[in-house]
Design an enzyme around this catalytic site. Sequence first.
Site, PDB file in Angstrom:
ATOM      1  N   ARG A 165       0.834  -1.216   0.000  1.00 23.13           N
ATOM      2  CA  ARG A 165       0.000   0.000   0.000  1.00 23.13           C
ATOM      3  C   ARG A 165       0.863   1.259   0.000  1.00 23.13           C
ATOM      4  NH1 ARG A 165      -2.133  -3.700  -1.065  1.00 23.13           N
ATOM      5  NH2 ARG A 165      -4.004  -4.703  -0.273  1.00 23.13           N
ATOM      6  N   SER A 239     -11.301  -0.612   3.569  1.00 20.55           N
ATOM      7  CA  SER A 239     -10.376  -0.927   4.667  1.00 20.55           C
ATOM      8  C   SER A 239      -9.732   0.352   5.196  1.00 20.55           C
ATOM      9  CB  SER A 239      -9.285  -1.885   4.190  1.00 20.55           C
ATOM     10  OG  SER A 239      -9.855  -3.083   3.721  1.00 20.55           O
ATOM     11  N   GLU A 335      -4.710   3.183   6.376  1.00 17.82           N
ATOM     12  CA  GLU A 335      -4.520   3.093   4.927  1.00 17.82           C
ATOM     13  C   GLU A 335      -5.140   4.317   4.259  1.00 17.82           C
ATOM     14  OE1 GLU A 335      -6.132   0.087   1.477  1.00 17.82           O
ATOM     15  OE2 GLU A 335      -5.429  -0.815   3.334  1.00 17.82           O
TER      16      GLU A 335
END
Length: 339
Positions: A165, A239, A335
Amino acid sequence: MRQLSKHVSLKKFNTFGIDTVAENFIEISDNQDIKEAMGWAAEKGYTPIILGGGSNVLFTKDSYPLIVVNHLLGIKKIKENEDYVWVESGAGEIWHDLVLFCLKEGLGGIENLSLIPGTVGAAPMQNIGAYGVEIKEVFESLQAVDLSTFEVKSFNNKECQFGYRESIFKKELKGKFFITSLVLKLSKIRKVNISYGAIQKVLKDKGILEPTINQVSDAVVHIRQSKLPNPDEIGNAGSFFKNPVISKSRFEELRQIHSEIPSFPQEDGQVKVPAGWLIEQCGWKGYREGSIGVHKKQALVLVNYGGGKGAEIEALASKIKDSVYDKFQINITAEVNIL
């Protein structure tokens, strides 16, 4: 530069549905627009926030001086050989629309990334990934405008410094480039990745033994829709936290105490632990606090039931992070980009 708008509500420009305001709002449709908009911003002393689909941001303030929305469109095949096709997409395209284009053309490689919200330009920035696949595996290159010189620069796979990520655009080049397009190298060869258990189960339940890329995509869409709330119904950004990666020795220590802890061994010998599981063990799944909370089906997803403030969601995220550390001595990080 396309028309400048004043005092625009950002509620429909972020999937959390946070009702905040852009004092100045500009939509970009070509490189000239970028140059004019950024020149104007510099003249006024504004630091622009560049938005794609608004699916990975949390607005925590009541207003922002300048929001620039990416509307660079167009998807086309630019090159092919016997085994592969190179597809170029404008950064303002909806990611899932690019997936659908590739499926229609019979091109494999991003079917596991079906239904990920957001735009194409955000995909390499975040190195999006799901169900055993990351974009870096099919990524060829991207073009981006240097916001200090307005020159167009090309970045290859290595230069993007992809991680979990992560990319160079979330680190040393954060806020310094405007991604305008990207090129993916996709496969004509029938080859799918169904290593993820949930995909195998859906395919097995349907009696599919040798799935096509379309059938894998359908399975992924089914899983995502069953686990994740639709942002049109409940505000969320998917998420909220990254899955933490810990040392093997630390994982073994935890497994002595929590024998059922799930894990995903990494190539470098470390171990990835699902953040959703950690959060659920701390009792947060289904938690609600006024207009915000944690989704009842997936502890990794923070939600806005309507009227919630970004600062409230940020505060809840902080409490969750602290409780996970207290119980497991593992740091989980967001995130989502908190603005």
